[in-house]
Write an enzyme that holds these catalytic residues in place. Sequence first.
Site, PDB file in Angstrom:
ATOM      1  N   GLY A 366       0.817  -1.203   0.000  1.00 36.35           N
ATOM      2  CA  GLY A 366       0.000   0.000   0.000  1.00 36.35           C
ATOM      3  C   GLY A 366       0.854   1.258   0.000  1.00 36.35           C
ATOM      4  N   PRO A 367       0.219   2.414  -0.055  1.00 37.03           N
ATOM      5  CA  PRO A 367       0.958   3.685  -0.090  1.00 37.03           C
ATOM      6  C   PRO A 367       1.734   3.907   1.203  1.00 37.03           C
ATOM      7  CG  PRO A 367      -1.354   3.977  -0.717  1.00 37.03           C
ATOM      8  CD  PRO A 367      -1.235   2.604  -0.152  1.00 37.03           C
ATOM      9  N   PRO A 368       2.698   4.832   1.189  1.00 30.30           N
ATOM     10  CA  PRO A 368       3.455   5.129   2.415  1.00 30.30           C
ATOM     11  C   PRO A 368       2.553   5.689   3.499  1.00 30.30           C
ATOM     12  CG  PRO A 368       4.553   6.031   0.466  1.00 30.30           C
ATOM     13  CD  PRO A 368       3.196   5.583   0.023  1.00 30.30           C
ATOM     14  N   GLY A 369       2.871   5.350   4.745  1.00 29.50           N
ATOM     15  CA  GLY A 369       2.169   5.928   5.876  1.00 29.50           C
ATOM     16  C   GLY A 369       0.828   5.317   6.191  1.00 29.50           C
ATOM     17  N   THR A 370       0.526   4.129   5.659  1.00 28.03           N
ATOM     18  CA  THR A 370      -0.773   3.508   5.919  1.00 28.03           C
ATOM     19  C   THR A 370      -0.714   2.488   7.048  1.00 28.03           C
ATOM     20  OG1 THR A 370      -0.296   2.004   4.079  1.00 28.03           O
ATOM     21  CG2 THR A 370      -1.718   3.887   3.612  1.00 28.03           C
ATOM     22  N   GLY A 371       0.438   2.320   7.699  1.00 37.39           N
ATOM     23  CA  GLY A 371       0.506   1.457   8.874  1.00 37.39           C
ATOM     24  C   GLY A 371       1.023   0.066   8.615  1.00 37.39           C
ATOM     25  N   THR A 373       4.266  -1.173   8.620  1.00 37.54           N
ATOM     26  CA  THR A 373       5.267  -1.610   9.598  1.00 37.54           C
ATOM     27  C   THR A 373       4.669  -1.759  10.982  1.00 37.54           C
ATOM     28  OG1 THR A 373       6.968  -0.445   8.315  1.00 37.54           O
ATOM     29  CG2 THR A 373       7.535  -1.084  10.555  1.00 37.54           C
ATOM     30  N   SER A 689      -6.139   3.648 -17.669  1.00 37.54           N
ATOM     31  CA  SER A 689      -7.457   3.948 -17.095  1.00 37.54           C
ATOM     32  C   SER A 689      -8.043   5.266 -17.580  1.00 37.54           C
ATOM     33  CB  SER A 689      -7.368   3.953 -15.566  1.00 37.54           C
ATOM     34  OG  SER A 689      -6.490   4.956 -15.122  1.00 37.54           O
ATOM     35  N   LYS A 732      -9.681   6.211  -6.059  1.00 42.88           N
ATOM     36  CA  LYS A 732     -10.250   7.121  -7.052  1.00 42.88           C
ATOM     37  C   LYS A 732     -11.597   7.697  -6.592  1.00 42.88           C
ATOM     38  CE  LYS A 732      -7.986   4.899 -11.009  1.00 42.88           C
ATOM     39  NZ  LYS A 732      -8.169   4.094 -12.235  1.00 42.88           N
TER      40      LYS A 732
END
Length: 812
Positions: A366-371, A373, A689, A732
């Site tokens: 997933g994107p950075p900072g989504t938890g 780790t 897309s 989106k």
Amino acid sequence: MSEINTAVNVSPDHIPDILPLLPMVDTNLFPKMVLPLVIMQKEAIELIDECMAGNRMLGLLLSKRSDIGSRHSSGDLYTVGTVAVILKMAKMEENRAQLLIQGLNRFKVLDFVEGKPYLQARIQVLESTNVTGDKETLALMSNIIEQYEKIVRLSPGLPAEIAAMIKSIQEPDILADMVASTINAPIAEKQAVIEMMDIKERLQKVTRLVNDQLDILEMGSRIQNQVKEDMDKRQREYYLRQQLKAIREELGETDDESVEIDEYRQKIQEKSLPETAAREADRELKRLSRMHPSSSEYVVSSTYLDWLTSLPWNEKSEDKLDIKEARRILDHDHYGLEKPKKRILEYLAVRKLKKDSKGPILCFFGPPGTGKTSLGKSIARALGRKFVRIALGGIRDEAEIRGHRRTYVGALPGRIIQEIRRAGTNNPVFMLDEIDKVSSSYHGDPSSALLEVLDPEQNDTFADHYLDVPFDLRDVIFLTTANVLHTIPAPLRDRMEVLELTGYTQDEKMKIATRYLIPRQREANGLTTSHIKFTAGAIKEIISGYTRESGLRNLEREIGTVCRGVASKIAEEPDQCISIAKKDIHDYLGSVKNMQENGSNISVPGVVVGLAWTPVGGDILFVEAAAMKGSKGLILTGQLGDVMKESARTAMSYIRGHAPRFGIESEFFDKHEIHIHVPAGSIPKDGPSAGVTMLTALASLVTEKVVKKRLAMTGEITLRGDVLPVGGIKEKVIAASRAGIDHIILPRWNEKDMEDIPDNIKENMNFTFTEKMDEVLKYALDIKPARKRKKVTEDHENSSVSEKGDAVADNA
């Protein structure tokens, strides 16, 4: 072989004004000195032949270039050299000659003369000045002779007789030239001696060269003596140690070496090593007992035994496996993320029911900072296991995973074994962070080494190059994280089960900021709840105006900035309580950083709102189309990638191929040039897309119909007019909601992704699912394609196969 041997005695008065020149590379010839030469160049052979047919005199000039065998021009040569006479010449082959030449006098080039295949020049013979034997000159000569005798004693290459020859020389210029020609000095320094006409300056220059050479030789002699002394000292210490050992054995005493050996032997017995590791440890211990502690191999063997005896071969953490407690910990540590938490609980439940299960390797994507780790830390806390993490970003060496072999100096095990030793148990929760950023180099491919680590069927015999014995990794719970999947090699990705962590909605960010981020930043900045309070409007303003991300890192960073600003005020007036409202955010964070997206301001044909996915979340993008009179063609701007360009061309081909059905004159595209632009041109864009959006923009342009307000769309298209599914639907849709969109057109196949959309967004938005572009144009532009029968004429029979296919489709 032809040989010419000639004894010559030439006076400087007989030196001609024009001399042939022979370039010299890496060597000098001084007056009165004799030098052997080997000539192989064709031009040089011709020069020698003509010299031997004449007065046998030639000029030697040092070349500024060091490449032997290349042709030298006049600009490559120094202008001061030595006139020489050929004493002896032997021609071994047609293109090879051996010479013995003697220097006569110094000369200076006045100008170069053309006309020969070799170089020749008009010269001026130079005579030395200040040749008088005054006291200073005699002192310089005496010092040079004394130092030169020391050089001869320290140089095995110089015969002792040459020192006696130097002492017999009375002429100062000949002495300086003789010494300079025989010592080991840089070629440029010797050339400087040749160019000096003043005898005292020449003697002073030679004195400096002799002193430099003597310093080098004396230093080398000292180093050699020191090495010899060190070797003698080691040998003496070795014999003394052997004698001391024998004396201690006679007295019944033990030395430190035997104590260390006994300690290692005891550790090996206490560890209960596996059979292979125990056998290797015993073998290494026997080698160690035969070594001397001062040996470099002793350190290598003792370090290896330290690693073998310190690894947790049998030490395990006891699993809790309380599913209710695990659910409580996951809910306490993370808000949202329902799918990943559900899969983690299933994973733990299976391990509870079947303790020897070989579960899959979970990859949090997933994107950075989504938890990602922090999820791994929560799993370790729920199980009661140690948590270890290694960052794989930027690793390019396979040895980082498998370790170095012991043959290398400073060898160590790989990061896997190192972290397991640091954890102290053989079943920690092991997180391989940023596995998508591993790259290969000439040192090997780390991702290939990870194939064995992450395969439950193989990692029970993981072999680190340093240990060279298998280590069982079956009980280790491996977790991985990644921001993207396409950079992970397919065989490695196949070994992992991917759990996608999508971005957070604004409501989720509001609750996370209230429950987690604000309390954490308050504590980090020394504040309490009585010092600072945030209103809901302030939090929402930070989220929408100052951060644009799927994760939470920037949001926490901005909250920390506000807390630091409040801390500076509290430090001045401790008793105040500051409430942060929406209007106060500007004072702490400055101007709004993010332009508010608005998808409702479309008022002209040819502009359509599309939806895009980025590594940091979803976003809206505007696709603009314009037509200009001119030759037919398609212009694409906005830093589009290859796939996006192909989508634009596909949309153009579909519109042109079906122009009559939409009421478009077929000559329109022949008389106009079409320009498609996607704003934010500095940001690269790619992916299929946007195909639906581009086709709708072209249809809006050519039919001069404006797209419905607050409408956005996404989907891939084909030349048949089909709408294919795309990814990133949740991100989106969230981006569309943030931009004020209330109607979205999606591919029919993506209807299954609606279960991931938060309910509060679905309630305030309409969704239309389509399979054909005709349906998209109907919803977006109220365009209903005409369906009229076409008469098959002779011209139509001669048309292309694709046009016949369209006629059949229209007649259906």
